[in-house]
Design an enzyme around this catalytic site. Structure first.
Site, PDB file in Angstrom:
ATOM      1  N   TYR A  54       0.836  -1.192   0.000  1.00  0.00           N
ATOM      2  CA  TYR A  54       0.000   0.000   0.000  1.00  0.00           C
ATOM      3  C   TYR A  54       0.878   1.252   0.000  1.00  0.00           C
ATOM      4  O   TYR A  54       1.461   1.624   1.000  1.00  0.00           O
ATOM      5  CB  TYR A  54      -0.961   0.000   1.200  1.00  0.00           C
ATOM      6  N   HIS A 127       0.804 -11.828   1.243  1.00  0.00           N
ATOM      7  CA  HIS A 127      -0.287 -11.101   0.581  1.00  0.00           C
ATOM      8  C   HIS A 127      -0.915 -11.920  -0.553  1.00  0.00           C
ATOM      9  O   HIS A 127      -2.140 -11.896  -0.742  1.00  0.00           O
ATOM     10  CB  HIS A 127       0.278  -9.777   0.039  1.00  0.00           C
ATOM     11  N   SER A 206     -12.511  -5.843   2.076  1.00  0.00           N
ATOM     12  CA  SER A 206     -13.510  -5.158   1.253  1.00  0.00           C
ATOM     13  C   SER A 206     -14.941  -5.560   1.633  1.00  0.00           C
ATOM     14  O   SER A 206     -15.752  -5.923   0.764  1.00  0.00           O
ATOM     15  CB  SER A 206     -13.261  -5.400  -0.250  1.00  0.00           C
ATOM     16  N   PRO A 207     -15.286  -5.499   2.925  1.00  0.00           N
ATOM     17  CA  PRO A 207     -16.640  -5.898   3.332  1.00  0.00           C
ATOM     18  C   PRO A 207     -17.718  -4.954   2.821  1.00  0.00           C
ATOM     19  O   PRO A 207     -18.899  -5.299   2.833  1.00  0.00           O
ATOM     20  CB  PRO A 207     -16.564  -5.859   4.870  1.00  0.00           C
ATOM     21  N   ARG A 210     -15.751  -2.449  -1.637  1.00  0.00           N
ATOM     22  CA  ARG A 210     -14.899  -1.312  -2.032  1.00  0.00           C
ATOM     23  C   ARG A 210     -15.709  -0.017  -2.086  1.00  0.00           C
ATOM     24  O   ARG A 210     -15.431   0.874  -2.870  1.00  0.00           O
ATOM     25  CB  ARG A 210     -14.191  -1.590  -3.370  1.00  0.00           C
ATOM     26  N   GLY A 211     -16.744   0.060  -1.270  1.00  0.00           N
ATOM     27  CA  GLY A 211     -17.547   1.284  -1.174  1.00  0.00           C
ATOM     28  C   GLY A 211     -18.857   1.184  -1.928  1.00  0.00           C
ATOM     29  O   GLY A 211     -19.812   1.900  -1.639  1.00  0.00           O
TER      30      GLY A 211
HETATM   31  N1  LIG Z   1      -5.591  -8.854   1.196  1.00  0.00           N
HETATM   32  C1  LIG Z   1      -5.916  -8.158   0.136  1.00  0.00           C
HETATM   33  O1  LIG Z   1      -5.551  -8.501  -1.002  1.00  0.00           O
HETATM   34  C2  LIG Z   1      -6.727  -6.908   0.277  1.00  0.00           C
HETATM   35  C3  LIG Z   1      -7.347  -6.320  -0.837  1.00  0.00           C
HETATM   36  C4  LIG Z   1      -8.111  -5.155  -0.654  1.00  0.00           C
HETATM   37  C5  LIG Z   1      -8.223  -4.608   0.611  1.00  0.00           C
HETATM   38  N2  LIG Z   1      -7.598  -5.192   1.686  1.00  0.00           N
HETATM   39  C6  LIG Z   1      -7.705  -4.626   3.049  1.00  0.00           C
HETATM   40  O2  LIG Z   1      -9.079  -4.540   3.400  1.00  0.00           O
HETATM   41  C7  LIG Z   1      -9.400  -3.217   3.791  1.00  0.00           C
HETATM   42  C8  LIG Z   1     -10.850  -2.900   3.452  1.00  0.00           C
HETATM   43  O3  LIG Z   1     -11.107  -3.091   2.079  1.00  0.00           O
HETATM   44  P1  LIG Z   1     -11.341  -1.899   1.047  1.00  0.00           P
HETATM   45  O4  LIG Z   1     -10.875  -0.625   1.647  1.00  0.00           O
HETATM   46  O5  LIG Z   1     -10.783  -2.373  -0.229  1.00  0.00           O
HETATM   47  O6  LIG Z   1     -12.894  -1.875   0.807  1.00  0.00           O
HETATM   48  P2  LIG Z   1     -14.196  -1.642   1.696  1.00  0.00           P
HETATM   49  O7  LIG Z   1     -13.864  -1.672   3.120  1.00  0.00           O
HETATM   50  O8  LIG Z   1     -15.186  -2.581   1.168  1.00  0.00           O
HETATM   51  O9  LIG Z   1     -14.653  -0.180   1.223  1.00  0.00           O
HETATM   52  C9  LIG Z   1     -13.878   0.966   1.347  1.00  0.00           C
HETATM   53  C10 LIG Z   1     -14.602   2.092   0.645  1.00  0.00           C
HETATM   54  O10 LIG Z   1     -15.843   2.315   1.303  1.00  0.00           O
HETATM   55  C11 LIG Z   1     -15.957   3.684   1.664  1.00  0.00           C
HETATM   56  N3  LIG Z   1     -16.644   3.725   2.989  1.00  0.00           N
HETATM   57  C12 LIG Z   1     -16.187   3.249   4.166  1.00  0.00           C
HETATM   58  N4  LIG Z   1     -17.115   3.413   5.118  1.00  0.00           N
HETATM   59  C13 LIG Z   1     -18.168   4.029   4.541  1.00  0.00           C
HETATM   60  C14 LIG Z   1     -19.403   4.473   5.020  1.00  0.00           C
HETATM   61  N5  LIG Z   1     -19.763   4.304   6.295  1.00  0.00           N
HETATM   62  N6  LIG Z   1     -20.256   5.089   4.138  1.00  0.00           N
HETATM   63  C15 LIG Z   1     -19.914   5.251   2.847  1.00  0.00           C
HETATM   64  N7  LIG Z   1     -18.740   4.832   2.330  1.00  0.00           N
HETATM   65  C16 LIG Z   1     -17.868   4.229   3.171  1.00  0.00           C
HETATM   66  C17 LIG Z   1     -14.537   4.190   1.765  1.00  0.00           C
HETATM   67  O11 LIG Z   1     -14.535   5.579   1.557  1.00  0.00           O
HETATM   68  P3  LIG Z   1     -13.317   6.547   1.953  1.00  0.00           P
HETATM   69  O12 LIG Z   1     -12.087   5.898   1.390  1.00  0.00           O
HETATM   70  O13 LIG Z   1     -13.705   7.798   1.282  1.00  0.00           O
HETATM   71  O14 LIG Z   1     -13.256   6.640   3.420  1.00  0.00           O
HETATM   72  C18 LIG Z   1     -13.862   3.406   0.642  1.00  0.00           C
HETATM   73  O15 LIG Z   1     -14.111   4.042  -0.601  1.00  0.00           O
HETATM   74  C19 LIG Z   1      -8.365  -2.349   3.063  1.00  0.00           C
HETATM   75  O16 LIG Z   1      -8.215  -1.088   3.674  1.00  0.00           O
HETATM   76  C20 LIG Z   1      -7.135  -3.203   3.159  1.00  0.00           C
HETATM   77  O17 LIG Z   1      -6.485  -3.035   4.426  1.00  0.00           O
HETATM   78  C21 LIG Z   1      -6.870  -6.341   1.525  1.00  0.00           C
END
Ligand SMILES: NC(=O)c1ccc[n+]([C@@H]2O[C@H](COP(=O)([O-])OP(=O)(O)OC[C@H]3O[C@@H](n4cnc5c(N)ncnc54)[C@H](OP(=O)(O)O)[C@@H]3O)[C@@H](O)[C@H]2O)c1
Length: 329
Positions: A54, A127, A206-207, A210-211
């Site tokens: 990241y 990863h 990404s629960p 991804r938004g």
């Molecule tokens: N192991 C892997 O390969 C892998 C891959 C992807 C992600 N991850 C990890 O998983 C974590 C979470 O996944 P993710 O960030 O990809 O996706 P996510 O949690 O599904 O969604 C994040 C998105 O949702 C938005 N959001 C968050 N809370 C919200 C709310 N209450 N209302 C409206 N929008 C909201 C965020 O906006 P803002 O950004 O504007 O706050 C961002 O755009 C990552 O941060 C990372 O640490 C791991």
């Protein structure tokens, strides 16, 4: 905040995904990112998720800065995969090749420890599984890091059930991290059952889709030029319409329960079992607080059955072709 166990690691029932604070999701704001991680501690969200990728490297540094003086109050998970010998922080084109060799595992940890400002990582994940290196070699080296005290627990991300079994036979795996949410349920077939059989915790990434499930987007044009989601199959034309209908349904069910769509998506993941700890990602305090409150939302059997009946799976793969090749299926 309630706690949950990932095998033998106690963590807050909801974690905080830090990725978007530094990478992949458009404009970043370092100060708000740091404030978000500090606010997380105030409200009991102490399980932080980052990775060398990241930025690259900048997200680990940001986390390190945010937790300074409070290291032991957080549980820190990070991940290695690509060689970072010549990596320039913030320049994705500077990362090296994927490497799961024992030599790389041993060497990679030092940079993470330094950037995070700590002498141990609570949960160190591979990863992506390296198809060119037997998982036994990778996990054997991770076990050495545990013996040396540099790492407390080991994890795998996007590993197949077979790989998880082989890895766990070499050294106990504390957690497996893969994408899992209302619209992405593939892990229910093999990965989740394997984790349960072996007593391994599961961390859905990404629960919020991804938004998308949070109702954030109606068109890729709303995303910044440098936002990785602009090219994600689920956000692009052919699939967008079907996925917007799905997001509208999430919104409708959430409104009936008087919660936000993001909270419904998190509560659904929490309801799938005590061995799951979602890590919703956000760059900002307001969403962090809203998401943390999902821990108190009860979904009834009827709610869960309705969601199963009325919410289809997402249209489109979760990554482009190259991304899908990197997941260990
Ligand atoms: N192991 C892997 O390969 C892998 C891959 C992807 C992600 N991850 C990890 O998983 C974590 C979470 O996944 P993710 O960030 O990809 O996706 P996510 O949690 O599904 O969604 C994040 C998105 O949702 C938005 N959001 C968050 N809370 C919200 C709310 N209450 N209302 C409206 N929008 C909201 C965020 O906006 P803002 O950004 O504007 O706050 C961002 O755009 C990552 O941060 C990372 O640490 C791991």
């Amino acid at each position: 905040m309630q706690e949950r166990s990932l095998r033998d690691l106690q963590v807050s029932a909801i974690g905080l995904g830090c990725m978007g604070m530094s990478a992949f999701y458009g404009t970043t704001d370092q100060d708000e990112g740091i404030a978000t991680i500090r606010r997380a501690l105030d409200i009991g969200v102490t399980f932080l998720d980052t990775a060398q990728l990241y930025g690259p490297l900048t997200n680990e540094s940001l986390v390190g800065e945010a937790i300074r003086g409070h290291r032991d109050e957080y549980v820190i998970a990070t991940k290695f995969n690509y060689r970072m010998d010549d990596a320039v922080p913030g320049d994705m084109s500077s990362i090296g090749r994927q490497d799961g060799s024992a030599e790389h595992v041993r060497g990679s940890v030092h940079g993470s420890l330094e950037r995070l400002g700590t002498d141990h990582i609570d949960l160190y994940y591979q990863h992506r599984v390296d198809p060119n290196v037997p998982i036994e070699e990778t996990v054997g080296a991770l076990g050495e890091l545990v013996a040396e005290g540099k790492v407390r627990h080991i994890g795998l991300s996007e590993a197949s059930a077979e790989t998880i079994r082989r890895a766990h036979a070499v050294h106990p795996v504390t957690a497996v991290q893969s994408e899992y949410s209302l619209w992405t349920r593939d892990v229910e077939a093999e990965v989740l059952p394997a984790c349960r059989e072996l007593g391994i915790g599961f961390v859905p990434y990404s629960p919020l889709g991804r938004g998308f499930l949070a109702g954030r987007f109606s068109s890729p044009d709303e995303l910044d030029e440098n936002d990785f989601r602009r090219a994600n199959p689920r956000f692009t034309e052919a699939n967008l319409e079907a996925n917007l209908r799905l997001a509208a349904k999430v919104k409708e069910i959430a409104a009936e329960k008087d919660v936000t769509p993001a909270q419904l998506a998190i509560a659904w993941v929490l309801a799938q079992g005590e061995d799951l700890v979602p890590i919703p990602g956000t760059k900002r305090r307001a969403y962090l607080e809203q998401n943390a409150a999902a821990v108190d939302i009860e979904l009834t059997k009827e709610d869960l059955a309705r969601i199963d009946a009325e919410l289809p799976q997402a249209a489109g793969e979760r990554y482009d072709e190259a991304g899908m090749r990197s997941v260990n299926r």
